[in-house]
Design an enzyme around this catalytic site. Sequence first.
Site, PDB file in Angstrom:
ATOM      1  N   GLU A 131       0.766  -1.229   0.049  1.00  0.00           N
ATOM      2  CA  GLU A 131      -0.075   0.028   0.060  1.00  0.00           C
ATOM      3  C   GLU A 131       0.858   1.318  -0.054  1.00  0.00           C
ATOM      4  O   GLU A 131       0.639   1.995   0.742  1.00  0.00           O
ATOM      5  CB  GLU A 131      -1.042  -0.029   1.270  1.00  0.00           C
ATOM      6  CG  GLU A 131      -1.923  -1.326   1.067  1.00  0.00           C
ATOM      7  CD  GLU A 131      -2.669  -1.303   2.297  1.00  0.00           C
ATOM      8  OE1 GLU A 131      -2.731  -0.377   3.396  1.00  0.00           O
ATOM      9  OE2 GLU A 131      -3.600  -2.436   2.431  1.00  0.00           O
ATOM     10  N   ASN A 163       1.792  -5.172  -3.213  1.00  0.00           N
ATOM     11  CA  ASN A 163       0.592  -5.489  -2.814  1.00  0.00           C
ATOM     12  C   ASN A 163      -0.173  -4.218  -2.505  1.00  0.00           C
ATOM     13  O   ASN A 163       0.236  -3.235  -1.889  1.00  0.00           O
ATOM     14  CB  ASN A 163       0.605  -6.478  -1.448  1.00  0.00           C
ATOM     15  CG  ASN A 163      -0.594  -7.030  -1.436  1.00  0.00           C
ATOM     16  OD1 ASN A 163      -1.523  -7.689  -1.997  1.00  0.00           O
ATOM     17  ND2 ASN A 163      -1.267  -6.721  -0.010  1.00  0.00           N
ATOM     18  N   HIS A 167     -10.738  -5.913  -2.449  1.00  0.00           N
ATOM     19  CA  HIS A 167     -11.604  -5.628  -1.046  1.00  0.00           C
ATOM     20  C   HIS A 167     -12.958  -4.887  -1.965  1.00  0.00           C
ATOM     21  O   HIS A 167     -12.648  -3.947  -2.299  1.00  0.00           O
ATOM     22  CB  HIS A 167     -11.113  -4.713   0.028  1.00  0.00           C
ATOM     23  CG  HIS A 167     -10.206  -5.464   0.792  1.00  0.00           C
ATOM     24  ND1 HIS A 167     -10.234  -6.372   1.423  1.00  0.00           N
ATOM     25  CD2 HIS A 167      -8.690  -5.134   0.878  1.00  0.00           C
ATOM     26  CE1 HIS A 167      -9.256  -6.947   2.057  1.00  0.00           C
ATOM     27  NE2 HIS A 167      -8.253  -6.215   1.803  1.00  0.00           N
ATOM     28  N   GLU A 169      -6.414 -10.764  -1.162  1.00  0.00           N
ATOM     29  CA  GLU A 169      -7.266 -10.211   0.163  1.00  0.00           C
ATOM     30  C   GLU A 169      -8.694 -10.219  -0.299  1.00  0.00           C
ATOM     31  O   GLU A 169      -9.479  -9.369   0.071  1.00  0.00           O
ATOM     32  CB  GLU A 169      -6.674  -8.862   0.751  1.00  0.00           C
ATOM     33  CG  GLU A 169      -5.249  -8.899   1.170  1.00  0.00           C
ATOM     34  CD  GLU A 169      -4.896  -7.607   1.946  1.00  0.00           C
ATOM     35  OE1 GLU A 169      -5.734  -6.887   2.209  1.00  0.00           O
ATOM     36  OE2 GLU A 169      -3.613  -7.461   2.147  1.00  0.00           O
ATOM     37  N   ASP A 190     -12.413 -10.075  -0.629  1.00  0.00           N
ATOM     38  CA  ASP A 190     -13.706 -10.266   0.120  1.00  0.00           C
ATOM     39  C   ASP A 190     -14.603  -9.311  -0.634  1.00  0.00           C
ATOM     40  O   ASP A 190     -14.340  -8.352  -1.443  1.00  0.00           O
ATOM     41  CB  ASP A 190     -13.708  -9.981   1.542  1.00  0.00           C
ATOM     42  CG  ASP A 190     -13.035  -8.564   1.967  1.00  0.00           C
ATOM     43  OD1 ASP A 190     -12.719  -7.843   1.285  1.00  0.00           O
ATOM     44  OD2 ASP A 190     -12.654  -8.541   3.161  1.00  0.00           O
TER      45      ASP A 190
END
Length: 352
Positions: free
Chosen positions: A165, A206, A242, A270, A272
């Site tokens: 990030e 990432n 996300h 990640e 979701d």
Amino acid sequence: MIHSPRRRRRVWSAVAAVATAGLAATTALVMSSGTAQAAETLGASAAESGRYFGAAVVPNLLNDGTYSSALDGDFNSVVAENAMKWDATEPNPGQFNFSGGDQIVDYAQARGMEVRGHTLVWHAQQPGWVQNLTGNDLRQAMLGHIDGVAGHWAGDIESWDVVNEAFEWDGSRRQSNLQQQLGDGWIEEAFRAARDADPNAKLCYNDFSTDGLNPKSDGIYDMVADFKARGVPIDCVGFQSHLGSNSDLSTYQANLQRFADLGVDVEITELDVGGSGGAQANVYRQVTEACMAVSRCTGITTWGITDAHSWRGDETPLLFDGNYQKKDAYYAVLDALNDGDSEPPPGDGGHV
Ligand code: 9MR
């Protein structure tokens, strides 16, 4: 630095992986009442195309039988949701605590699962002593941290999120303490240190909100192209993903592909999706299909297993509900991993 001898375990984990994969393949063949090839778990289905299907896990919950049954039943890769981060692994300068991460690595190796590493350098979840460092002190702390942590698990980790990030939505660098104190070169310094500490792990950058062609993914793309051109070690890019049920995924696959075309692997790290029912399932399906369509997309990790334990639990974003029941989204992912050849969910007339 002399690191603890975890490296030799790779051999045993490879043996275990072959044994487990063989068992899974046999089971799938015996149990499948439909088309011969459709495997019946997420991990086995992903493995049929050489991919993994993973989940972020929490060490304490590995002792919970319901949690571990769901994990063992469907996943063949794990990542620590928090246990390998800087605040967890180096609470005081040069004093490492690997207990939570070791628990996860041991659990995975006993079952032939892969382990992703998350994350060596990030502006968040830094221990207090790091937050106040300046200039070369911060540089030495970063390099010492990478050496200590990636060195400890050298040979155990399939791919490390080396830097997490570091970009803003507009494609510029995030103005973190790392950026402000160390300048633009800090990311490549981190990647070189990670390669030295664990030459066997794939090294990833990432980030989130990189779910299509947009200014942020453009900025990251330019960095990766520059690294490849100059020989800075980078092997993969993680797309956190996300998402929500309304997420626009019209350029998701094209974005994965353009990174793959630079000569790096891409991973969904990640995943979701907030929401429920068919809308949620449809987003999960699109992401899975995109990964399946990009040969360098090596696998998918969901950011947890059950809605009962999610950082955004009130949005019910995972594949298993709070009672560990498989959701529509689960069957959509399974079907996409099997290229549409899965059995329909129990009690359902057709595919999701
Ligand atoms: O899921 C993690 C949550 O338990 C932590 O409190 C949080 C702390 O910042 O980090 C969450 O995981 C994040 C991941 O490490 C990086 N990408 C975003 C994830 C969700 O916030």
